[in-house]
Design a protein around this motif. Structure first.
Motif, PDB file in Angstrom:
ATOM      1  N   PRO A   1       0.970  -1.156   0.117  1.00  0.00           N
ATOM      2  CA  PRO A   1      -0.056  -0.024   0.093  1.00  0.00           C
ATOM      3  C   PRO A   1       0.912   1.322  -0.008  1.00  0.00           C
ATOM      4  O   PRO A   1       1.973   1.329   0.715  1.00  0.00           O
ATOM      5  CB  PRO A   1      -0.833  -0.210   1.337  1.00  0.00           C
ATOM      6  CG  PRO A   1      -0.365  -1.167   2.037  1.00  0.00           C
ATOM      7  CD  PRO A   1       0.703  -2.091   1.169  1.00  0.00           C
ATOM      8  N   GLN A   2       0.356   2.412  -0.688  1.00  0.00           N
ATOM      9  CA  GLN A   2       1.285   3.512  -0.751  1.00  0.00           C
ATOM     10  C   GLN A   2       1.667   4.133   0.657  1.00  0.00           C
ATOM     11  O   GLN A   2       2.479   4.663   0.770  1.00  0.00           O
ATOM     12  CB  GLN A   2       0.563   4.459  -1.687  1.00  0.00           C
ATOM     13  CG  GLN A   2       1.266   5.678  -2.106  1.00  0.00           C
ATOM     14  CD  GLN A   2       2.543   5.345  -2.765  1.00  0.00           C
ATOM     15  OE1 GLN A   2       2.534   4.358  -3.819  1.00  0.00           O
ATOM     16  NE2 GLN A   2       3.589   5.879  -2.532  1.00  0.00           N
ATOM     17  N   ASP A   3       0.635   4.087   1.560  1.00  0.00           N
ATOM     18  CA  ASP A   3       0.957   4.747   2.662  1.00  0.00           C
ATOM     19  C   ASP A   3       1.828   3.854   3.376  1.00  0.00           C
ATOM     20  O   ASP A   3       2.878   4.661   4.240  1.00  0.00           O
ATOM     21  CB  ASP A   3      -0.306   4.821   3.810  1.00  0.00           C
ATOM     22  CG  ASP A   3      -1.059   3.494   4.072  1.00  0.00           C
ATOM     23  OD1 ASP A   3      -0.652   2.364   3.188  1.00  0.00           O
ATOM     24  OD2 ASP A   3      -1.961   3.575   4.951  1.00  0.00           O
ATOM     25  N   LEU A   4       2.202   2.336   3.543  1.00  0.00           N
ATOM     26  CA  LEU A   4       3.266   1.828   3.862  1.00  0.00           C
ATOM     27  C   LEU A   4       4.427   2.471   3.180  1.00  0.00           C
ATOM     28  O   LEU A   4       5.535   2.833   3.716  1.00  0.00           O
ATOM     29  CB  LEU A   4       3.023   0.338   3.709  1.00  0.00           C
ATOM     30  CG  LEU A   4       4.294  -0.506   4.523  1.00  0.00           C
ATOM     31  CD1 LEU A   4       4.425  -0.408   5.741  1.00  0.00           C
ATOM     32  CD2 LEU A   4       4.185  -1.899   3.745  1.00  0.00           C
ATOM     33  N   LEU A   5       4.685   2.491   2.040  1.00  0.00           N
ATOM     34  CA  LEU A   5       5.675   2.682   1.224  1.00  0.00           C
ATOM     35  C   LEU A   5       6.302   4.324   1.651  1.00  0.00           C
ATOM     36  O   LEU A   5       7.235   4.549   1.831  1.00  0.00           O
ATOM     37  CB  LEU A   5       5.631   2.944  -0.480  1.00  0.00           C
ATOM     38  CG  LEU A   5       5.279   1.511  -0.941  1.00  0.00           C
ATOM     39  CD1 LEU A   5       4.803   1.516  -2.663  1.00  0.00           C
ATOM     40  CD2 LEU A   5       6.416   0.314  -0.824  1.00  0.00           C
ATOM     41  N   ASP A   6       5.320   5.273   1.750  1.00  0.00           N
ATOM     42  CA  ASP A   6       5.471   6.380   2.353  1.00  0.00           C
ATOM     43  C   ASP A   6       6.192   6.543   3.712  1.00  0.00           C
ATOM     44  O   ASP A   6       7.209   7.100   3.920  1.00  0.00           O
ATOM     45  CB  ASP A   6       4.185   7.432   2.299  1.00  0.00           C
ATOM     46  CG  ASP A   6       3.623   7.738   0.766  1.00  0.00           C
ATOM     47  OD1 ASP A   6       4.528   7.449  -0.224  1.00  0.00           O
ATOM     48  OD2 ASP A   6       2.476   8.164   0.809  1.00  0.00           O
ATOM     49  N   GLU A   7       5.701   5.663   4.416  1.00  0.00           N
ATOM     50  CA  GLU A   7       6.168   5.675   5.840  1.00  0.00           C
ATOM     51  C   GLU A   7       7.501   5.035   5.844  1.00  0.00           C
ATOM     52  O   GLU A   7       8.410   5.589   6.458  1.00  0.00           O
ATOM     53  CB  GLU A   7       5.261   4.958   6.775  1.00  0.00           C
ATOM     54  CG  GLU A   7       5.847   4.372   8.127  1.00  0.00           C
ATOM     55  CD  GLU A   7       6.066   5.717   8.950  1.00  0.00           C
ATOM     56  OE1 GLU A   7       5.698   6.654   8.817  1.00  0.00           O
ATOM     57  OE2 GLU A   7       6.714   5.274  10.241  1.00  0.00           O
TER      58      GLU A   7
END
Lengths: 248, 248
Positions: free
Chosen positions: B154-160
């Motif tokens: 998920p993009q929010d995991l990649l961002d984190e």
């Protein structure tokens, strides 16, 4: 002069506390009060900028990280009591066990502990108090954990952590079925660091840790509790109560 | 007789590989092919039941966990090349740095590495092949990671994870601004274990690691790459390519 900054004898704070007691080293014990958030105070962050206990002050040099402190005490303050196996392979097994505590076992138990304890502390604060407090926490991931504790951890996370606790106590019990101690033939830092998390699970996680399901783990917990230095530590160092407010 | 089972010289596999080269220890190097999932094969799981590289076989005794293997080599096979500081406090700092790699730095970089590399391997399999393969992976959390890699993280995991990589390279650069090496006054396992993750970030994470933003980190990466034993290792041990399929 050794000074240990820690909470009471449980979890990561227990590791260096018990190591100091077992080794018979004199030290000043500065107990911080988690219910007053003393570990996030400016005076303590001047000692450990990460705002985490335990920390050891050895003549002005600060050592942080509970497992690192334990090995440091063996390196810097050898006494007759040796808490690391001499054999290199046994010592490696000791480190596999202490590493596993720090990377797996402590985290799943911690979440449930926060759900049962810290959550009530966090929820007792007003919105303003809570937000003001968050600003004092230097580690972003810890801020997130406090926020989740206050909101209530999602049930799927709690379920996953309970699964991991099940895996953990099974792993310990299986190993202790045919080993008296976790690494090598004697009590070591592997036992101290795992005991720091496992002690009390017969009460807190009674359906996972009990004489029927994990007899070897229960035997090992009882054996460690019977050690003279462990009894001395628990007699001298008070434990905190972080659960829900007690009924009047 | 020492035998090291590992992937090519990157990430956790680099740590004991470089430690063996630096110490000048003779060893047999059994390179596993990640694209063939050799680490999940039955023959390898007979060596390390967790199905993870690296593992060291020292005369029939197996040591696992890359950081533990590095300390084991110092304990069991001392040579003139010492990769741990003698001073106990410096040694504790070395352990804080190696522990930080294992608990923080390696994980955020790993997720992005999986996103860029392992994802393509996972997506190249048919549904049946993928499910059959998952059954060979002994660690449930690794099964979940493979599944997420195939689905796409998920993009929010990649961002984190990218945020954490930013924190990590800032931390390294800040420390290296006024220290030649990470722990004590000499090159140590702290440098080897961090280099294992940081090497190549000038290319893979060029907007975070570059001569303008992290000059001290870049200086340190270049200095380590210039060491004779590092050059020898990279010349002798091939690296894998796990990225997207190359254009014809």
């Amino acid at each position: 002069m050794l000074t240990l900054y820690s909470f009471g004898p449980g979890a990561n704070s227990l590791k260096p506390t018990l190591t100091l007691y077992e080794k018979g080293l004199a030290f000043e014990h500065r107990l911080l009060d988690p219910s007053k958030f003393e570990h996030h105070s400016d005076w303590y962050k001047a000692i450990n900028p990460r705002g985490q206990v335990p920390a050891l002050d050895d003549g002005g040099r600060i050592v942080t990280e509970s497992t690192v402190i334990c090995e440091y005490l063996e390196d810097a303050h050898p006494t007759e009591v040796k808490l690391r196996p001499d054999d290199p392979w046994d010592r490696a097994q000791m480190r596999v066990w202490t590493k596993w505590v720090d990377e797996y076992f402590c985290w799943c138990v911690s979440t449930i502990g926060w759900h049962r304890g810290v959550r009530h502390m966090a929820q007792a604060l007003s919105e303003e108090e809570f937000e003001a407090h968050l600003k004092n926490i230097p580690i972003p991931e810890q801020q997130v954990k406090w926020r989740r504790a206050r909101e209530g951890f999602p049930q799927d996370l709690l379920d996953e952590e309970m699964r991991r606790i099940g895996v953990s106590v099974r792993r310990l019990d299986d190993h202790l079925a045919d080993h008296e101690w976790l690494a090598g033939s004697a009590y070591s830092l592997a036992d101290i660091c795992n005991f720091a998390i496992a002690n009390g699970m017969e009460k807190g996680f009674a359906d996972l840790v009990n004489k029927d399901d994990t007899p070897h783990l229960v035997r090992w917990i009882m054996e460690i509790n019977a050690r003279p230095k462990v009894r001395e530590m628990f007699a001298k160092v008070p434990r905190e109560h972080l659960g829900p407010p007690k009924a009047a």
